[in-house]
Design a protein around this motif. Structure first.
Motif, short mmCIF file in Angstrom:
data_model
loop_
_atom_site.label_atom_id
_atom_site.label_comp_id
_atom_site.label_asym_id
_atom_site.label_seq_id
_atom_site.Cartn_x
_atom_site.Cartn_y
_atom_site.Cartn_z
N ASP A 160 -5.77 -1.51 -4.89
CA ASP A 160 -5.10 -2.01 -3.69
C ASP A 160 -6.01 -3.03 -3.01
O ASP A 160 -6.97 -2.67 -2.34
CB ASP A 160 -4.78 -0.85 -2.75
CG ASP A 160 -3.74 -1.24 -1.69
OD1 ASP A 160 -3.37 -2.43 -1.64
OD2 ASP A 160 -3.31 -0.35 -0.94
N GLU A 161 -5.69 -4.29 -3.20
CA GLU A 161 -6.51 -5.40 -2.70
C GLU A 161 -7.99 -5.15 -3.01
O GLU A 161 -8.82 -5.06 -2.12
CB GLU A 161 -6.28 -5.58 -1.20
CG GLU A 161 -4.81 -5.81 -0.93
CD GLU A 161 -4.53 -6.39 0.46
OE1 GLU A 161 -5.48 -6.91 1.05
OE2 GLU A 161 -3.39 -6.32 0.90
N SER A 166 0.83 -1.21 0.00
CA SER A 166 0.00 0.00 0.00
C SER A 166 0.86 1.26 0.00
O SER A 166 0.53 2.25 -0.65
CB SER A 166 -0.92 0.02 1.22
OG SER A 166 -1.80 -1.07 1.16
N GLN A 190 -7.28 0.46 -0.46
CA GLN A 190 -7.53 -0.70 0.37
C GLN A 190 -8.58 -0.39 1.45
O GLN A 190 -9.48 -1.17 1.69
CB GLN A 190 -6.22 -1.14 1.02
CG GLN A 190 -6.36 -2.34 1.93
CD GLN A 190 -5.02 -2.80 2.46
OE1 GLN A 190 -3.99 -2.17 2.23
NE2 GLN A 190 -5.03 -3.89 3.16
MG LIG Z 1 -2.03 -2.72 2.09
#
Ligand SMILES: [Mg+2]
Ligand SMILES: Nc1ncnc2c1ncn2[C@@H]1O[C@H](COP(=O)(O)OP(=O)(O)OP(=O)(O)O)[C@@H](O)[C@H]1O
Lengths: 276, 349
Positions: B179-180, B63, B103
């Motif tokens: 991000d994810e 991240s 995220q």
């Molecule tokens: Mg992360």
């Protein structure tokens, strides 16, 4: 999610805006977007509107009834001004400072709940974001100020339409300067607790040293500098001139001081807001 | 459903080979938080139209890297160029080219879905006449049409995530950072989103930069950087990475393991290890080796019976294990949920 991917799922309609749009030094559409969001949320939060109605009643009653005998007999006695009329601009100022500072806290909320990232990653000049916030807070405070004005007839203060119009502008300028101050504080803070501490150290003294509820001419000499550097002094002075026609400074001088204050404070806020 | 992702899906387009110049250039990027080095001198390039993945465990620095590339985090050292612009000197130009799905949640839960999307359109100057069409399109894409006028605070976690994804697509960024992206979504939805992401790349040549700690998601990438403790320990295509850990693994149980091991060693010149009641061996191409073995074994030892046989292809998990000596925990849902609840945690950006 029940959807199934198939060939009918095609591309997003429209053109590639990101590649074609040209920006100037300021981005007024973004400012408008931020302003509009803050106002939408303001009108959705009914408790704040009710607070705006309750606060002036409370303060007019408390201050008007309990301080009136003490103050009108001494410093105000000779001028012949009714104390409830005298503090009315002070109650407007209270509404403005409360609402302005409260609206600026939303920056801390947005940071805590992540929304600020959505704003910060957008291709928008930082100053345009702050302007959106400052204008949004100023608008909210002015609306609350208008609610306060509705109580003027109750204390026997009749304001003609021209005065009301003048008050609208005056309130907006004051609220803009105060929101800008709130923005500096919330940009510098990383937590709500910190904001509480700072606003207690800034807001309360500012209010009591502004001449909102008692004349400050007779204040001791060592307090005088604090009164002069207090932007709310000029705000209250301007409000009083428009509503009941008494004041210390020239009205436009008051406005000028508030404008300069707002610019300086926003200039300080910018790097603080923009840090990581 | 998830396991099937390992097999090549003929319905999906084949990966685009990087041909053009890099659209993301990262050179010696370092990010320190006090004494902690979150990103430790990483360098890589991403090509236009590529799906590039960052794979690593919690706290690896994924991240942090993404936020640096998106201009939200200032690097301690190093140069980063995104779409040809420097992230430090030309951050506004970079921001115009990118879209990001963070995220952590970044929606305004006090607004409705449509209001969140309208706000985004204003920030990115999506042409006014196209706005309602685009909003309708992304809502429909993420199956949120029926809930579009509800306040986001009444949404479920998965709905919020889908709305975040919808919003990230709205201004049609040239480079999309994810991000994810699919954390908290059910397998079906994850699959759907991945198909759409591939389609995006195909139609618009959108470059995708994603992070994940799901092995199956990493398989969608053209190239993967494995990151651990802020360092890139390997960077290659998923297939090449898996070749790195070696060959397919075969596990057999037979009526006489010792005999079987001796035959395999003598005849195929392969070493087989006998552990517990099973026999393990490494072969280059298990798909070819197994039929041959089963065909010839009765001839070599007529009384030998193969009871069970299992082929295990190397996974990215094996790659990670080999490179770092540790496992990425595949399912971290509990921890993620906990983190979502921890919204009030004091944090700047
Ligand atoms: Mg992360
Ligand atoms: N703002 C910050 N201040 C201090 N340390 C930070 C900050 N942000 C990240 N870190 C630290 O940097 C390291 C990398 O964090 P990062 O969020 O990049 O990890 P990640 O790879 O995204 O992990 P995850 O899979 O859990 O999302 C962690 O040790 C984290 O504690």
């Amino acid at each position: 999610m029940a959807k199934v991917f198939n060939d009918s799922v095609m591309s997003l309609p429209g053109t590639d805006s990101a590649l074609t749009f040209r920006r100037g030094a300021l981005d007024w559409e973004a400012t408008y977007g931020i302003w509009r969001r803050d106002l939408k949320k303001f009108f959705r939060e009914k408790s704040r509107l009710w607070g705006g109605i309750a606060r002036p009643i409370l303060w007019l009653i408390i201050l008007g009834s309990s301080l009136k005998p003490a103050i009108s007999s001494s410093s105000l006695g000779s001028t012949g001004i009714d104390y409830t009329h005298y503090i009315f601009p002070g109650v407007i100022a209270l509404t403005l400072i409360f609402t302005s500072i409260q609206s600026a806290i939303s920056i801390i909320w947005d940071r805590e709940f992540g929304f600020l990232k959505e704003v910060m990653v957008a291709p928008v000049p930082r100053l345009s974001i702050l302007l959106g916030k400052a204008l949004g807070g100023a608008t909210q405070a002015t609306i609350q100020g208008i609610i306060t004005l509705a109580f003027a007839p109750l204390i026997g203060l009749w304001l003609n339409p021209l005065v009301l119009l003048g008050l609208l502008g005056t309130m907006f300028v004051i609220a803009f300067a105060l929101t800008a101050l709130g923005i500096v504080i919330s940009s510098a803070m990383t937590s709500f607790e910190g904001f509480g501490v700072i606003s207690n150290f800034v807001v309360m003294p500012m209010y009591f040293l502004s001449g909102a509820i008692y004349p400050t001419e007779s204040a001791p000499f060592w307090i005088k500098p604090l009164i002069y550097i207090n932007p709310l002094t000029y705000g209250v002075d301007a409000l009083r001139q428009v509503t009941i026609g008494v004041g210390v400074h020239d009205f436009w001088f008051d406005m000028g001081v508030l404008a300069v204050f707002a610019v300086v404070v926003l200039a300080i806020a910018l790097p603080l807001f923009n840090r990581e | 459903m998830l396991e099937q992702n390992n097999a090549p899906n003929p319905a999906l387009p084949t990966p685009v080979q990087p041909v053009s110049s890099p659209i993301i250039e990262v050179a010696h990027l370092v990010k320190r938080y006090g004494p902690l080095t979150a990103v430790d001198n990483i360098s890589f390039e991403v090509h236009e139209g590529e799906i590039f993945g960052f794979l690593g465990p919690n706290g690896a620095g994924k991240s942090t890297t993404i936020k640096t590339l998106c201009t939200l985090v200032k690097p301690s050292e190093g140069q980063v160029k995104v779409a040809g612009f420097d992230i430090m000197g030309q951050s506004d130009a970079v921001r115009q080219q990118i879209g990001i799905i963070f995220q952590d949640p970044t929606l305004d839960s006090g607004l409705t879905a449509v209001e969140n999307l309208e706000f985004h359109c204003m920030m990115y100057h999506v042409p006014r006449p196209e706005r309602s069409d685009r909003i309708k399109y992304v809502l429909d894409l993420m199956d949120l049409d029926a809930h579009k006028d509800r306040l986001v605070k009444t949404y479920s976690g998965g709905m919020r995530r889908r709305l975040e994804i919808a919003r990230g697509l709205l201004h049609r960024p040239r480079i999309l950072f994810l991000d994810e992206p699919t954390v908290g979504l059910d397998p079906q939805t994850r699959n759907y989103i991945w198909q759409y992401v591939r389609r995006l790349r195909e139609i618009h040549k959108t470059t995708i930069f994603m992070t994940t700690h799901y092995m199956d998601e990493a398989e969608h990438c053209d190239r993967i950087a494995i990151i651990d403790h802020g360092v890139i320990v390997a960077l290659d295509t998923p297939a090449a990475l898996k070749r790195m850990v070696g060959e397919d693994q075969l596990e057999l149980t037979t009526s006489d393991n010792t005999l079987a091991a001796r035959i395999i060693e003598d005849y195929y010149k392969l070493s087989a290890t006998e552990r517990d009641d099973r026999l393990t061996l490494q072969v280059a191409e298990a798909d070819r080796f197994v039929p041959a073995l089963l065909g010839e074994l009765p001839r070599l030892a007529s009384n030998l019976v193969v009871n069970t046989l299992q082929i295990r292809k190397p996974t990215l998990e094996d790659v990670f294990l080999k490179l770092t000596g540790r496992l990425i925990r595949e399912e971290d849902e509990g921890k993620k949920d906990e983190r979502r609840l921890n919204l009030r945690k004091r944090r700047r950006l």
